[in-house]
Design an enzyme around this catalytic site. Structure first.
Site, PDB file in Angstrom:
ATOM      1  N   LYS A 253      23.293 -13.408  41.395  1.00  0.00           N
ATOM      2  CA  LYS A 253      23.678 -13.837  40.053  1.00  0.00           C
ATOM      3  C   LYS A 253      25.189 -14.105  39.984  1.00  0.00           C
ATOM      4  O   LYS A 253      25.699 -14.977  40.665  1.00  0.00           O
ATOM      5  CB  LYS A 253      23.230 -12.784  39.048  1.00  0.00           C
ATOM      6  CG  LYS A 253      21.794 -12.273  39.235  1.00  0.00           C
ATOM      7  CD  LYS A 253      20.745 -13.364  39.285  1.00  0.00           C
ATOM      8  CE  LYS A 253      19.324 -12.853  39.117  1.00  0.00           C
ATOM      9  NZ  LYS A 253      18.771 -12.070  40.238  1.00  0.00           N
TER      10      LYS A 253
ATOM     11  N   ASP B 174      22.339  -0.474  37.135  1.00  0.00           N
ATOM     12  CA  ASP B 174      22.230  -1.894  37.461  1.00  0.00           C
ATOM     13  C   ASP B 174      23.377  -2.602  36.751  1.00  0.00           C
ATOM     14  O   ASP B 174      23.400  -2.689  35.521  1.00  0.00           O
ATOM     15  CB  ASP B 174      20.870  -2.428  36.979  1.00  0.00           C
ATOM     16  CG  ASP B 174      20.627  -3.881  37.400  1.00  0.00           C
ATOM     17  OD1 ASP B 174      21.612  -4.620  37.593  1.00  0.00           O
ATOM     18  OD2 ASP B 174      19.456  -4.272  37.526  1.00  0.00           O
TER      19      ASP B 174
ATOM     20  N   TYR C  89      14.350  -4.538  33.896  1.00  0.00           N
ATOM     21  CA  TYR C  89      13.993  -5.752  34.630  1.00  0.00           C
ATOM     22  C   TYR C  89      12.607  -5.600  35.242  1.00  0.00           C
ATOM     23  O   TYR C  89      12.281  -4.572  35.838  1.00  0.00           O
ATOM     24  CB  TYR C  89      15.041  -6.020  35.714  1.00  0.00           C
ATOM     25  CG  TYR C  89      14.685  -7.134  36.665  1.00  0.00           C
ATOM     26  CD1 TYR C  89      14.389  -8.408  36.199  1.00  0.00           C
ATOM     27  CD2 TYR C  89      14.636  -6.909  38.034  1.00  0.00           C
ATOM     28  CE1 TYR C  89      14.055  -9.428  37.078  1.00  0.00           C
ATOM     29  CE2 TYR C  89      14.316  -7.930  38.914  1.00  0.00           C
ATOM     30  CZ  TYR C  89      14.015  -9.185  38.427  1.00  0.00           C
ATOM     31  OH  TYR C  89      13.681 -10.191  39.297  1.00  0.00           O
TER      32      TYR C  89
ATOM     33  N   ARG D 122      22.043  -6.757  62.637  1.00  0.00           N
ATOM     34  CA  ARG D 122      21.241  -5.924  61.732  1.00  0.00           C
ATOM     35  C   ARG D 122      22.010  -4.682  61.307  1.00  0.00           C
ATOM     36  O   ARG D 122      21.762  -4.124  60.235  1.00  0.00           O
ATOM     37  CB  ARG D 122      19.907  -5.540  62.401  1.00  0.00           C
ATOM     38  CG  ARG D 122      19.043  -4.615  61.533  1.00  0.00           C
ATOM     39  CD  ARG D 122      17.594  -4.589  61.982  1.00  0.00           C
ATOM     40  NE  ARG D 122      17.439  -4.191  63.372  1.00  0.00           N
ATOM     41  CZ  ARG D 122      17.420  -2.924  63.807  1.00  0.00           C
ATOM     42  NH1 ARG D 122      17.585  -1.922  62.972  1.00  0.00           N
ATOM     43  NH2 ARG D 122      17.239  -2.660  65.092  1.00  0.00           N
TER      44      ARG D 122
END
Length: 398
Positions: free
Chosen positions: A209, A184, A111, A58
């Protein structure tokens, strides 16, 4: 960041290898939740370190460390952080740098997931938001900033209408007014745009992506200064949006071909955009690489060697034509997401934004005939033939 002066492909393949720790050419997958401590002092050292790679997954993992070094090098940033999705990356940035009642400046056409996250902060934490309508108007961005503004968020090219924002100008506003700036970079990728080198504080992407590129993983990345990424890591250590080591390994594998993939897809998109402009069924093409795009000049200045592989185009036939067009395609896949080797298309009005209020769709630039097209690396002639099949179906629906 690796200071070797390598090209982008060399960087993507060879950066970060110091984290391998073995003689294997390809880094193994460190599929473990925890690592053995050789002595108590080592445990104390790791417990106070920033993102120790061999302590507790983690907190860090060798697969994370390696791919983060690659991303930082590609972005021209001091450091990078991987998360479990693009949305968790943005949530981490907001959670790290915003307080209840703060003010954010963001583009009106953004978005949908990012907007929903901001709206959630607005409803639950009293966040104040100013939505910039014309992202090319630097004055509108400047005037939107107040003494309570803590974050300026840009998205370029934007999703789904491919609006362009001058990142250097936004960064200058942020520096002058002491406000952190975030971009972004999902659509452009660091192959075409490096927001940090343009003065932006944090570059955030959905690695699902183009960075991954094969539609087989979900991940997010944040790149920026050592201090800002350490602050984001401290948030993720507590909130736990940890990327699985296998996904980190897949992400690194995808990055090795990033330059080749996005350049090929961008070349396809440039050609197809020019071709679509001549099709009688098409009312409008949104692609920064076309000279009549409002943001073409800015995109040419800040995008290096290409305009990306995302576009949208508006069918004259409206809602039914858009539906029939997508249903007729055989090569181009009807699906959400983007940035894979395969071409993907979606019709927002009947898919992702079906239940979005009309006034919101109008603000986002989503018309009934709009199609969002993620151009892949297939042969251009085959993509054109498939699009022509779609046009025939759209014509039949009119």
């Amino acid at each position: 960041m690796d200071p070797k002066g390598w090209g982008l492909s060399t960087t993507a393949i060879h950066a970060g290898k110091a984290h391998n720790g073995t003689r294997s050419v390809t880094t193994p997958i460190f599929q473990t939740s925890v690592f053995e401590l050789m002595e108590n002092a080592e445990g104390a050292e790791f417990a106070n370190a920033v993102e120790p790679p061999q302590f507790y997954t983690r907190w860090g993992n060798p697969n994370f460390s390696e791919v983060q070094q690659v991303v930082a090098s590609l972005e021209g940033a001091e450091r990078a952080l991987v998360t479990s999705s693009g949305m968790s990356a943005f949530a981490t940035v907001f959670d790290t740098f915003l307080q209840p009642g703060d003010h954010v400046v963001a583009p009106a056409a953004v978005y949908l997931g990012t907007e929903q996250l901001l709206r959630r902060w607005e409803a639950r934490k009293g966040l104040k938001i100013t939505w910039v309508q014309n992202t090319l108007d630097t004055g509108e961005w400047d005037e939107a900033v107040t003494d309570r503004t803590r974050l300026i968020l840009a998205e370029t090219p934007s999703n789904p209408t491919l609006a362009v924002t001058d990142l250097a100008a936004i960064a200058a506003i942020g520096r002058r007014k002491g406000v952190r700036t975030v971009a972004d970079n999902t659509f452009a990728t660091p192959i075409f745009t490096k927001p940090v080198e343009l003065g932006i504080d944090l570059s955030v992407s959905s690695a699902t992506k183009y960075l991954g590129g094969h539609s087989d993983l979900v991940a997010g990345v944040i790149a920026g200064s050592e201090a800002d990424i350490a602050a984001c890591w401290a948030t993720t250590k507590l909130t736990g949006p940890t990327l699985d080591p296998i996904a980190a390994w897949l992400l690194h594998r995808g990055l090795k071909t990033l330059y080749l993939r996005v350049r090929r897809a961008s070349d396809n998109a440039q050609s197809l955009a020019a071709w679509l402009l001549w099709q009688p069924q098409v009312a409008r093409v949104d692609y920064p690489g076309t000279k009549d795009h409002p943001g073409h000049e800015v995109a040419t200045r800040q995008m290096n060697g290409g305009y990306g592989a995302m576009m949208s185009f508006d069918l004259r036939g409206g809602l039914v034509a858009g539906q029939r067009f997508c249903e007729a395609l055989r090569i181009i896949t009807r699906a959400v997401s983007l940035g894979g080797v395969e071409s993907l298309i979606q019709h927002p009005a009947s898919m992702s934004h079906l239940r979005t209020p009309p006034e919101v769709k109008a603000r986002l630039g989503i018309t009934d005939g709009l199609l969002r097209f993620s151009v892949g690396i297939e042969d251009e002639a085959d993509l054109k033939a498939d699009l022509e099949t779609g046009f025939l179906a759209a014509d039949a629906a009119r």
